[in-house]
Structures are given as C-alpha cells and as structure tokens.
Design an enzyme around this catalytic site. Structure first.
Site, PDB file in Angstrom:
ATOM      1  N   ASP A   1      10.408  -4.729   6.817  1.00 39.48           N
ATOM      2  CA  ASP A   1       9.590  -5.846   7.278  1.00 39.48           C
ATOM      3  C   ASP A   1       8.769  -6.395   6.113  1.00 39.48           C
ATOM      4  O   ASP A   1       8.544  -5.701   5.126  1.00 39.48           O
ATOM      5  CB  ASP A   1       8.711  -5.447   8.462  1.00 39.48           C
ATOM      6  CG  ASP A   1       7.899  -4.215   8.187  1.00 39.48           C
ATOM      7  OD1 ASP A   1       7.931  -3.289   8.995  1.00 39.48           O
ATOM      8  OD2 ASP A   1       7.228  -4.172   7.126  1.00 39.48           O
TER       9      ASP A   1
ATOM     10  N   ASP B   1       5.468  -8.565   4.582  1.00 39.47           N
ATOM     11  CA  ASP B   1       4.107  -9.075   4.723  1.00 39.47           C
ATOM     12  C   ASP B   1       3.858 -10.042   3.580  1.00 39.47           C
ATOM     13  O   ASP B   1       4.286  -9.810   2.454  1.00 39.47           O
ATOM     14  CB  ASP B   1       3.101  -7.927   4.639  1.00 39.47           C
ATOM     15  CG  ASP B   1       3.324  -6.893   5.730  1.00 39.47           C
ATOM     16  OD1 ASP B   1       3.375  -7.300   6.896  1.00 39.47           O
ATOM     17  OD2 ASP B   1       3.475  -5.706   5.407  1.00 39.47           O
TER      18      ASP B   1
ATOM     19  N   ASP C   1      -4.563   0.677   0.896  1.00 39.37           N
ATOM     20  CA  ASP C   1      -4.756   2.122   0.822  1.00 39.37           C
ATOM     21  C   ASP C   1      -4.277   2.756  -0.490  1.00 39.37           C
ATOM     22  O   ASP C   1      -5.064   3.318  -1.245  1.00 39.37           O
ATOM     23  CB  ASP C   1      -4.179   2.832   2.059  1.00 39.37           C
ATOM     24  CG  ASP C   1      -2.794   2.338   2.476  1.00 39.37           C
ATOM     25  OD1 ASP C   1      -2.197   1.543   1.721  1.00 39.37           O
ATOM     26  OD2 ASP C   1      -2.311   2.754   3.545  1.00 39.37           O
TER      27      ASP C   1
HETATM   28  P1  ATP Z   1       6.005   0.734   6.431  1.00 39.55           P
HETATM   29  O1  ATP Z   1       6.144  -0.699   6.832  1.00 39.55           O
HETATM   30  O2  ATP Z   1       7.114   1.300   5.653  1.00 39.55           O
HETATM   31  O3  ATP Z   1       5.597   1.580   7.555  1.00 39.55           O
HETATM   32  P2  ATP Z   1       3.722  -0.250   5.014  1.00 39.55           P
HETATM   33  O4  ATP Z   1       2.941   0.301   3.867  1.00 39.55           O
HETATM   34  O5  ATP Z   1       4.365  -1.567   4.840  1.00 39.55           O
HETATM   35  O6  ATP Z   1       4.770   0.848   5.406  1.00 39.55           O
HETATM   36  P3  ATP Z   1       2.284  -1.490   7.135  1.00 39.55           P
HETATM   37  O7  ATP Z   1       1.593  -0.870   8.290  1.00 39.55           O
HETATM   38  O8  ATP Z   1       3.404  -2.424   7.351  1.00 39.55           O
HETATM   39  O9  ATP Z   1       2.773  -0.261   6.259  1.00 39.55           O
HETATM   40  O10 ATP Z   1       1.157  -2.164   6.268  1.00 39.55           O
HETATM   41  C1  ATP Z   1       1.388  -3.168   5.310  1.00 39.55           C
HETATM   42  C2  ATP Z   1       0.403  -3.049   4.164  1.00 39.55           C
HETATM   43  O11 ATP Z   1      -0.941  -3.168   4.647  1.00 39.55           O
HETATM   44  C3  ATP Z   1       0.435  -1.712   3.444  1.00 39.55           C
HETATM   45  O12 ATP Z   1       1.417  -1.674   2.451  1.00 39.55           O
HETATM   46  C4  ATP Z   1      -0.961  -1.630   2.860  1.00 39.55           C
HETATM   47  O13 ATP Z   1      -1.080  -2.410   1.716  1.00 39.55           O
HETATM   48  C5  ATP Z   1      -1.799  -2.281   3.950  1.00 39.55           C
HETATM   49  N1  ATP Z   1      -2.308  -1.282   4.906  1.00 39.55           N
HETATM   50  C6  ATP Z   1      -1.713  -0.877   6.064  1.00 39.55           C
HETATM   51  N2  ATP Z   1      -2.452   0.029   6.700  1.00 39.55           N
HETATM   52  C7  ATP Z   1      -3.551   0.232   5.940  1.00 39.55           C
HETATM   53  C8  ATP Z   1      -4.711   1.049   6.060  1.00 39.55           C
HETATM   54  N3  ATP Z   1      -4.871   1.863   7.081  1.00 39.55           N
HETATM   55  N4  ATP Z   1      -5.634   0.952   5.075  1.00 39.55           N
HETATM   56  C9  ATP Z   1      -5.483   0.127   4.030  1.00 39.55           C
HETATM   57  N5  ATP Z   1      -4.428  -0.650   3.861  1.00 39.55           N
HETATM   58  C10 ATP Z   1      -3.450  -0.614   4.799  1.00 39.55           C
HETATM   59 MG    MG Z   2       5.359  -2.734   6.382  1.00 40.87          MG
END
Ligand code: ATP
Ligand code: MG
Length: 441
Positions: A73, A75, A147
């Site tokens: 996905d 962002d 994070d």
């Molecule tokens: P995946 O999609 O593989 O689960 P992801 O890192 O993309 O992992 P998402 O939940 O899609 O996770 O979050 C997108 C982005 O938002 C992350 O890469 C990070 O930069 C930020 N993010 C998400 N959750 C948090 C959090 N709890 N604290 C700080 N930043 C966050």
């Molecule tokens: Mg993601």
C-alpha cells in the site's frame, strides 16, 4: 549543484522553523525506481506536484522498495492541506478523527494522502501517550514524527531521489530497525510502536537496534492503555503479515506476549501439543498469505485461543459435565477473559465459536450425524481445524483421515464407513439426551 538547489527548496518550512537538513540521495546511491511504485500512487504525486505542492511517496512503500520487496500500500505525504487534496481529486474523502487524512481512490486502489505533521503541540496523558496530534508542520517535522528511521524516507518519483532526514537508507542497508529520537519517550508517546518494532523486524528480517530494543520489555505494560480496537488492528496486521509465526516468537522473546495480550498467551504454552498446534496454524496462515490465498480471521482466532478452550473443556468434563455442554461452557469462559483486554469484533467471534462447536461433532460417526455435519455451513473450516489438531497430535490421525475419505466418498461407501454405535471407540459413556448445541441455533 542540483542537490544543493533541491535541498534549499526542501528546507523551506511550512510552519515553524526547523533546522534539520536532509540528505537528498540520488537514484545511483539507493536504486529505487519509480516503476516500483503503483501507477495510482505516481498519479497522485504527479497531480499534487503539478498543482504546485510538494508531494512524496513515504513510509512503508519506500522502505519495502529499498529492501527489494513489492510494496502493498502507498502513502503520500504533501504540504497541501486535506481540503486542498480533496479539491484536487474527484474520488477522494477526508477521514480520521485524530489526524485528518485523505483517501484518494484511483484505479481501484486507495492512496492515503497525509499533510506533513508538526510536532510541538501534542497533548499527552500521564504516561506520555499522545492524545491529539493534529498540527500541520514541515517535512522535517513530519519525518521526526515517524517511528523508525526506515519509515521516514520520502521518495520523489519525478527525479527518483530519496529525502532522508534520519539516516534511514543507511540503517536499512545495515538491516537495522532504529527508532527516531529517544526510544523510551517514543514508546511512551504511542505504545503501539512496541508492537510495530516487533512486527516490522520479523516481517522485514531487520535487527532491532539495541537502544531501540532494550526498553521494550520494561515498557510492555504501557500496552494496557491502548484502546482495544487499535490493539486488535495491530494484532491482525501481525497475524496476516505473512510472518505471523516469526512475530509471535519475537513477541515472546521481547517479553510482550503475557497478560497484555491474552490471545497471545498461547505462545507461552508449555504444553507441547498446544505449542505445536499454534505453530502449525500460523505457518499454514503464513504460507497462504505468501501465496496470496485468502485467510480467515475467525479461523486464526479459533486456533490461537484453542489451547485455552481445550484445557478448560477438559477441566469441566473432569468435573462431571458432558462433552458438548462442557465445550460450550469452556468457550464462554475463554471468550469472557479475552473480552476484558482485546475485544474481538462479533463478525469474527461468531465464526470462531462455530469452528470450535463443530469439533466434538467430528467424533460422532454413526447414524445420520456425520451427514448432518457435512451440511453444516462451517464444515470445511471445522474439518481444516480438525486436521490441524490431528497434525499436532491432539486427536487421532485416523479420525481426520476418516473424514477426509468420508466427505468425498460415494453414498454406498459412506454407509459402509459408518461406525455402529455399540462399537463406538469413544471411552466416554454415551449421551442419552441429544442436545442441539446452542450456538448453532
Ligand atoms: P506496513 O504497511 O507494512 O504494515 P507501514 O510502516 O507502512 O508498514 P503503516 O501503518 O502503513 O505502516 O504506516 C505508514 C507510515 O506511517 C509508517 O511507515 C510510519 O512512517 C508512519 N507511522 C505509522 N504508525 C506510526 C506510529 N505508531 N508512530 C509513528 N509513525 C507511524
Ligand atoms: Mg503501509
């Protein structure tokens, strides 16, 4: 020259001054190509840039591309406000209470567009958890709010550069997961990061950097303050990451599995059969996810909680209750315990209960009962569950085999397979009354 120019442009703050100067890493040094991103993600970035805004693919997609994985996905981070983004895309809507983001739908894909977030004015609770963070900020501030360093990279598809404020590219190359800022403080701000550290390291095969890893166990209790729905979401992400078994093992080794996550008490199981059962269930889920096959949340929850149900079931039977009513009592007890911490949404718990409820019925192989079970809407799931139990050594392999043959056999063979009641191999005294399990009514 060009790098200097870009970084000068990028240093333009939107609100508040921020001193951090990012590295602008050219393609030659990172190797991420624009065609590793989805066409809708590229279109959203292009449209925003054409409208005069800054826009980047950010977070997990950039990290995954750097690791040679296919991002799932996408962002996008921008300096456009949610209203401006919404205005640009016909099929978009502003969502979210805590922080408003825009979901843009293009070619059946949903792209999450977020306005750069600022850092100063957050409101925290007594444990340091962030309650509100709805302040817009600069790109540098946005990077610092993320994070891990690996998650704070901004990819500009137009010139294929990566904007890196926190040495994320270096850390990924060294296969390290590093928290931005002070790890303890960042976990306190949002304890879900404890679980994210475990999930991302297991899923991506990254080592958790020692200062990031060290505080995890002692902060585990903070997870109690996290709303149940968020905990459940994160749990699902772990279970369906394609690396559920690795996640569970790591949760255990980091001391995050006990008490906070009753569902995951299953991992602490000392009983060998119980442990084997969870391992088989998770490995089968992992291989289905990796092959893009559908997986059932209800089935997986049924598997994770089964050990608790089974132990309770046995105790109640030893107290004199019959098999089926004992199972229903055990199921209610385990569900009640579970609900205190991690509320399982109804749509999943109903399936979970039905799968459990079919289990004693597989032992009934005489008369019309096996035929009625074949008609049961959860027969397939119940049967798959039985097979796992047999593989784990919890029930006779012969029983699972019998059902494997019976379900596909022609009517004559099926009749010949039925076990005459008086020769029933069950050791329990036969039940006189026939009770219909209440969950199936
Ligand atoms: P995946 O999609 O593989 O689960 P992801 O890192 O993309 O992992 P998402 O939940 O899609 O996770 O979050 C997108 C982005 O938002 C992350 O890469 C990070 O930069 C930020 N993010 C998400 N959750 C948090 C959090 N709890 N604290 C700080 N930043 C966050
Ligand atoms: Mg993601």
């Amino acid at each position: 020259m060009i790098r200097k120019l870009i970084s000068r442009v990028l240093r333009l703050p939107i609100s508040g001054e921020h001193k951090a100067r990012p590295k602008v890493i050219p393609f030659a040094q990172h190797g991420v190509r624009r065609d590793q991103m989805s066409s809708p993600a590229l279109k959203v970035v292009a449209a925003l840039q054409q409208a005069g805004f800054q826009a980047f693919i950010v977070g997990g997609a950039v990290r995954d591309a750097l690791l040679g994985l296919t991002p799932k996905d996408f962002d996008v981070a921008t300096n456009a406000t949610p209203e401006q983004v919404h205005h640009l895309f016909r099929r978009s809507r502003i969502i979210g209470r805590r922080f408003r983001i825009v979901h843009v739908t293009l070619e059946r894909e949903v792209i999450e567009v977020t306005t750069f977030r600022g850092g100063q004015e957050s409101v925290t609770d007594a444990q340091g958890r962030i309650l509100h963070d709805n302040v817009f900020g600069s790109q540098a501030e946005d990077a610092s709010r993320r994070d891990f360093t690996a998650n704070a990279l901004f990819f500009n598809p137009t010139d294929e550069t990566i904007i890196d404020y926190h040495h994320g590219v270096r850390d990924i190359k060294q296969q390290k997961l590093v928290m931005i800022g002070n790890p303890t403080q960042r976990y306190r701000e949002d304890p879900v990061r404890l679980l994210r550290a475990v999930r991302l390291s297991a899923k991506l095969g990254l080592e958790i950097d020692e200062p990031t890893r060290k505080p995890i166990a002692e902060l585990a209790d903070l997870l109690r303050n996290v709303p149940a729905a968020r905990l459940f979401d994160e749990m699902l992400k772990m279970m369906f990451s394609g690396h559920a078994y690795a996640c569970i093992r790591r949760l255990r080794s980091e001391g995050l599995h006990h008490g906070i996550f009753p569902l995951l008490d299953a991992i602490g199981i000392d009983d060998e059969v119980g442990h084997e059962f969870v391992r088989l269930a998770l490995e089968s889920t992992d291989s289905r996810v990796q092959q893009d096959k559908p997986v059932s949340v209800g089935f997986l929850l049924a598997a994770l909680l089964w050990h608790q149900v089974r132990v309770r079931w046995q105790t109640i039977q030893e107290q004199g209750e019959k098999s089926t009513p004992a199972l229903f009592l055990a199921m209610s007890d385990v569900e009640a315990e579970q609900d205190e911490q991690l509320a399982i949404p109804r749509r999943f718990s109903a399936t979970m209960r039905e799968i459990w409820a079919t289990q004693p019925r597989f032992e009934q192989r005489s008369g019309q009962r096996p035929f009625r079970l074949l008609e049961h809407p959860r027969f397939r799931a119940g049967y798959d569950f039985l097979v796992l139990r047999a593989e784990a050594g919890e029930v006779d392999a012969e029983l699972a085999q019998w059902w494997e043959t019976f379900q596909f056999a022609d009517p004559a063979t099926q009749q010949s397979m039925l076990i005459r009641e008086e020769r029933s191999p069950r050791k329990r005294p036969r039940q006189r009354r026939r009770r219909k399990p209440s969950a199936e009514a």
